[in-house]
Design an enzyme around this catalytic site. Structure first.
Site, PDB file in Angstrom:
ATOM      1  N   ASN A 232      -3.533 -18.394   9.644  1.00  0.00           N
ATOM      2  CA  ASN A 232      -4.650 -19.775   8.870  1.00  0.00           C
ATOM      3  C   ASN A 232      -4.608 -20.971   9.586  1.00  0.00           C
ATOM      4  O   ASN A 232      -3.790 -20.949  10.554  1.00  0.00           O
ATOM      5  CB  ASN A 232      -4.071 -19.643   7.363  1.00  0.00           C
ATOM      6  CG  ASN A 232      -2.752 -20.018   7.222  1.00  0.00           C
ATOM      7  OD1 ASN A 232      -2.253 -21.159   7.789  1.00  0.00           O
ATOM      8  ND2 ASN A 232      -1.805 -19.195   6.889  1.00  0.00           N
ATOM      9  N   ASP A 301      -0.400 -14.286   2.702  1.00  0.00           N
ATOM     10  CA  ASP A 301      -0.166 -13.395   1.440  1.00  0.00           C
ATOM     11  C   ASP A 301      -0.179 -11.888   1.849  1.00  0.00           C
ATOM     12  O   ASP A 301       0.459 -11.097   0.913  1.00  0.00           O
ATOM     13  CB  ASP A 301      -1.236 -13.686   0.479  1.00  0.00           C
ATOM     14  CG  ASP A 301      -0.864 -15.254  -0.042  1.00  0.00           C
ATOM     15  OD1 ASP A 301       0.110 -15.668  -0.214  1.00  0.00           O
ATOM     16  OD2 ASP A 301      -2.032 -15.865  -0.273  1.00  0.00           O
ATOM     17  N   ASP A 328       7.073 -13.047  -1.451  1.00  0.00           N
ATOM     18  CA  ASP A 328       7.035 -14.454  -1.864  1.00  0.00           C
ATOM     19  C   ASP A 328       8.091 -15.258  -1.762  1.00  0.00           C
ATOM     20  O   ASP A 328       9.193 -14.944  -2.418  1.00  0.00           O
ATOM     21  CB  ASP A 328       6.332 -14.773  -3.429  1.00  0.00           C
ATOM     22  CG  ASP A 328       6.153 -16.096  -3.567  1.00  0.00           C
ATOM     23  OD1 ASP A 328       6.617 -17.122  -3.065  1.00  0.00           O
ATOM     24  OD2 ASP A 328       4.900 -16.422  -4.125  1.00  0.00           O
ATOM     25  N   PHE A 345       4.668 -25.927  -2.934  1.00  0.00           N
ATOM     26  CA  PHE A 345       3.351 -26.456  -2.759  1.00  0.00           C
ATOM     27  C   PHE A 345       2.391 -25.752  -3.153  1.00  0.00           C
ATOM     28  O   PHE A 345       2.442 -24.442  -3.176  1.00  0.00           O
ATOM     29  CB  PHE A 345       3.167 -26.744  -0.984  1.00  0.00           C
ATOM     30  CG  PHE A 345       3.468 -28.086  -0.942  1.00  0.00           C
ATOM     31  CD1 PHE A 345       4.849 -28.440  -0.732  1.00  0.00           C
ATOM     32  CD2 PHE A 345       2.543 -29.089  -0.529  1.00  0.00           C
ATOM     33  CE1 PHE A 345       5.297 -29.659  -0.382  1.00  0.00           C
ATOM     34  CE2 PHE A 345       3.087 -30.589   0.080  1.00  0.00           C
ATOM     35  CZ  PHE A 345       4.427 -30.612   0.103  1.00  0.00           C
ATOM     36  N   LYS A 359       1.464 -22.193 -11.739  1.00  0.00           N
ATOM     37  CA  LYS A 359       2.463 -21.977 -10.574  1.00  0.00           C
ATOM     38  C   LYS A 359       3.713 -22.273 -10.778  1.00  0.00           C
ATOM     39  O   LYS A 359       4.882 -21.577 -10.419  1.00  0.00           O
ATOM     40  CB  LYS A 359       1.833 -22.214  -9.321  1.00  0.00           C
ATOM     41  CG  LYS A 359       1.825 -21.447  -8.407  1.00  0.00           C
ATOM     42  CD  LYS A 359       1.040 -21.959  -6.909  1.00  0.00           C
ATOM     43  CE  LYS A 359      -0.221 -21.150  -7.276  1.00  0.00           C
ATOM     44  NZ  LYS A 359      -1.360 -21.381  -6.375  1.00  0.00           N
TER      45      LYS A 359
HETATM   46  N1  CTP Z   1       4.880 -18.978  -0.512  1.00  0.00           N
HETATM   47  C1  CTP Z   1       5.759 -18.319   0.235  1.00  0.00           C
HETATM   48  N2  CTP Z   1       5.985 -17.221   0.341  1.00  0.00           N
HETATM   49  C2  CTP Z   1       4.698 -16.620   0.324  1.00  0.00           C
HETATM   50  C3  CTP Z   1       3.524 -17.018  -0.471  1.00  0.00           C
HETATM   51  C4  CTP Z   1       3.595 -18.495  -0.541  1.00  0.00           C
HETATM   52  O1  CTP Z   1       7.180 -19.202   0.163  1.00  0.00           O
HETATM   53  N3  CTP Z   1       4.647 -15.234   0.641  1.00  0.00           N
HETATM   54  C5  CTP Z   1       4.932 -20.311  -0.979  1.00  0.00           C
HETATM   55  C6  CTP Z   1       4.231 -21.474  -0.208  1.00  0.00           C
HETATM   56  O2  CTP Z   1       4.993 -21.989   0.852  1.00  0.00           O
HETATM   57  C7  CTP Z   1       3.846 -22.401  -1.160  1.00  0.00           C
HETATM   58  C8  CTP Z   1       3.403 -21.801  -2.283  1.00  0.00           C
HETATM   59  O3  CTP Z   1       4.323 -20.548  -2.367  1.00  0.00           O
HETATM   60  O4  CTP Z   1       4.817 -23.375  -1.446  1.00  0.00           O
HETATM   61  C9  CTP Z   1       2.016 -21.414  -2.686  1.00  0.00           C
HETATM   62  O5  CTP Z   1       2.142 -20.574  -3.603  1.00  0.00           O
HETATM   63  P1  CTP Z   1       0.767 -19.456  -3.572  1.00  0.00           P
HETATM   64  O6  CTP Z   1       1.129 -18.613  -4.835  1.00  0.00           O
HETATM   65  O7  CTP Z   1       0.639 -18.810  -2.277  1.00  0.00           O
HETATM   66  O8  CTP Z   1      -0.293 -20.449  -3.694  1.00  0.00           O
HETATM   67  P2  CTP Z   1      -1.576 -20.572  -2.899  1.00  0.00           P
HETATM   68  O9  CTP Z   1      -1.322 -20.501  -1.570  1.00  0.00           O
HETATM   69  O10 CTP Z   1      -2.215 -21.866  -3.585  1.00  0.00           O
HETATM   70  O11 CTP Z   1      -2.512 -19.513  -3.369  1.00  0.00           O
HETATM   71  P3  CTP Z   1      -3.173 -18.679  -4.659  1.00  0.00           P
HETATM   72  O12 CTP Z   1      -4.466 -18.933  -4.445  1.00  0.00           O
HETATM   73  O13 CTP Z   1      -2.671 -17.112  -4.326  1.00  0.00           O
HETATM   74  O14 CTP Z   1      -2.725 -19.289  -5.861  1.00  0.00           O
END
Ligand code: CTP
Length: 438
Positions: A232, A301, A328, A345, A359
């Site tokens: 990304n 993800d 996660d 974040f 969240k």
């Molecule tokens: N995060 C993580 N490990 C993952 C995915 C995300 O540690 N495999 C952490 C990121 O570093 C960030 C937070 O989780 O602190 C983001 O959460 P996420 O649920 O991925 O949110 P978004 O990226 O905003 O995505 P979504 O659209 O799925 O809500």
């Protein structure tokens, strides 16, 4: 500094010290011990590197060091008279050796010869530097430099083990060409490298001094085959700014970073990873003793279910990539019984506050920093705006500013919440206790 800042001798120190306005090592008191090895010539540059980071450097030379370099050089660069002897009554009258040992916040011996290490391991106090090492409570760091055979000798290695067992830190030696014409381990680390490495070893005095902070940053890369990956646009800038602000607040910082084009912030230990799996494993390994975990990384993800062993050939008009969810990392850390203070974040395109609050609850976080993302927002930008929410219903809006300024404000909020959690009536680990009521 009397007597050395006048005229041309003082100028070198003044010019270097003037660079130190925003330095992390500002006013830190470092004794730089110089012992008798050819690498002593590099110690002159080391003084400059420490002074430009804002440190007050008191050079202490052994008799052997004087065979390689003069005290005048060190005096000009450090802005302080060099200490050379236990028996110098004028210097002792100004600051006695026990006082000097107490003054130091860190003792760095560079170069440290085999002989000096042997004397230190034996607990000798037969010159000023060895006496200071015995009398100080400050961390002692050695940068060994010697012939590779002398380094490999069992006597030296036994001394290394003894010293490390007592908490003395060794930095280096590096492997390379030696002044004696041989090749192998025994070179002193370069001055800039040494200055970077000792920064986190000096006990800090900011709001987070004594705290250990683990931060994830940057993107991850998920391999498809040996030459392709899914990733990304994360630049890592926000995470690196948070790491720098944490360090400036006095914390010991470990930064687990995906591939980015940024240098490690000074004084921060960076561990490079590529994939989400590697990032997760590294976080698990580094979590022990950690007080704060901040997940700024844009972790993939999903990752391809299977990574092809060789380059995939374009045989068909269409191709489907089967992917599976990654772990996660943030939620895994937040689910631990012995969890640190956990900050996540969130990148949202709409209903920022609502999604971020969901969240915060769903992942059982202590705090979340949400930003609005879009084509020109947040990713790879120099500035940003954050909405910070924390457990108990608290919120703070951090208006658009540079990522550096935002990181400083966020770190101040984290320090405040940590203090509040530790305050009267707070239960240790209360943040982790079950139902959140954000
Ligand atoms: N995060 C993580 N490990 C993952 C995915 C995300 O540690 N495999 C952490 C990121 O570093 C960030 C937070 O989780 O602190 C983001 O959460 P996420 O649920 O991925 O949110 P978004 O990226 O905003 O995505 P979504 O659209 O799925 O809500």
């Amino acid at each position: 500094m009397a007597g050395v800042c006048d005229g041309h001798i003082g100028r070198a120190w003044h010019e270097t010290a003037a660079l130190a306005d925003n330095a992390l090592m500002r006013d830190k008191r470092v004794i730089l011990g110089v012992t008798g090895g050819i690498a002593a010539y590099k110690s002159a540059d080391l003084v400059r590197r420490l002074v430009e980071r804002g440190a007050q450097v008191q050079v202490v030379m052994t008799a052997g060091a004087r065979e390689f370099i003069t005290a005048t050089t060190f005096q000009a660069l450090s802005g302080r008279p060099v200490r050379e002897s236990l028996w110098d009554s004028a210097a002792e009258a100004a600051m006695g050796h026990i006082e000097l040992a107490r003054w130091a916040e860190l003792v760095l011996v560079a170069p440290a010869t085999a002989d000096f290490m042997a004397r230190l391991a034996a607990g000798r106090a037969d010159d000023l530097l060895a006496t200071l090492c015995l009398a100080t409570t400050a961390p002692i760091v050695l940068a060994p430099a010697m012939n590779q055979q002398m380094w490999a000798n069992v006597a030296t290695q036994a001394n290394v083990a003894t010293l490390e067992g007592r908490g003395v830190r060794l930095l280096g030696p590096a492997v390379g060409d030696q002044a004696c014409g041989e090749f192998g381990p025994g070179r002193m680390l370069e001055p800039t490298e040494l200055a970077d490495l000792i920064e986190p070893l000096i006990p800090g005095d900011g709001p987070l001094s004594g705290r250990r902070v683990l931060i994830t940053a940057g993107p991850t890369r998920e391999s498809i085959d040996p030459v392709r990956f899914v990733s990304n646009r994360s630049s890592g800038k926000m995470g690196y700014a948070v790491a720098q602000a944490m360090r400036a607040a006095g914390a010991e910082v470990v930064l687990v970073s995906g591939p980015v084009a940024l240098p490690a912030p000074p004084g921060v230990r960076r561990l490079n990873v590529e994939s989400a799996v590697q990032m997760h494993e590294t976080v698990q390994q580094e979590l022990a003793g950690c007080d704060v975990f901040v997940a700024t990384a844009a972790v993939a993800d999903y990752r391809p279910i299977a990574v092809a062993g060789s380059k995939i050939k374009k045989k068909t008009e269409q191709m489907t990539l089967e992917m599976t969810r990654t772990t996660d990392i943030l939620a895994t850390v937040a689910a631990r019984a012995d969890r640190p203070f956990v900050v996540g974040f969130a990148a949202e395109t709409d209903a920022v506050e609502q999604h971020a609050r969901e969240k915060l609850l769903r992942k059982n976080l202590d705090m979340i920093a949400a930003n609005e993302v879009g084509a020109t927002k947040a990713f790879d930008c120099e500035d940003n705006a954050l909405l910070v929410l924390w457990r108990g219903g608290g919120r703070a809006e951090l208006p658009r500013a540079s990522k550096r300024e935002l990181a400083t404000a966020l770190v101040a909020l984290i320090a405040e919440r940590l203090r509040a959690n530790a305050g009267p009536g707070a239960v240790a680990g209360a943040a982790s206790a079950g139902a959140a009521k954000a």
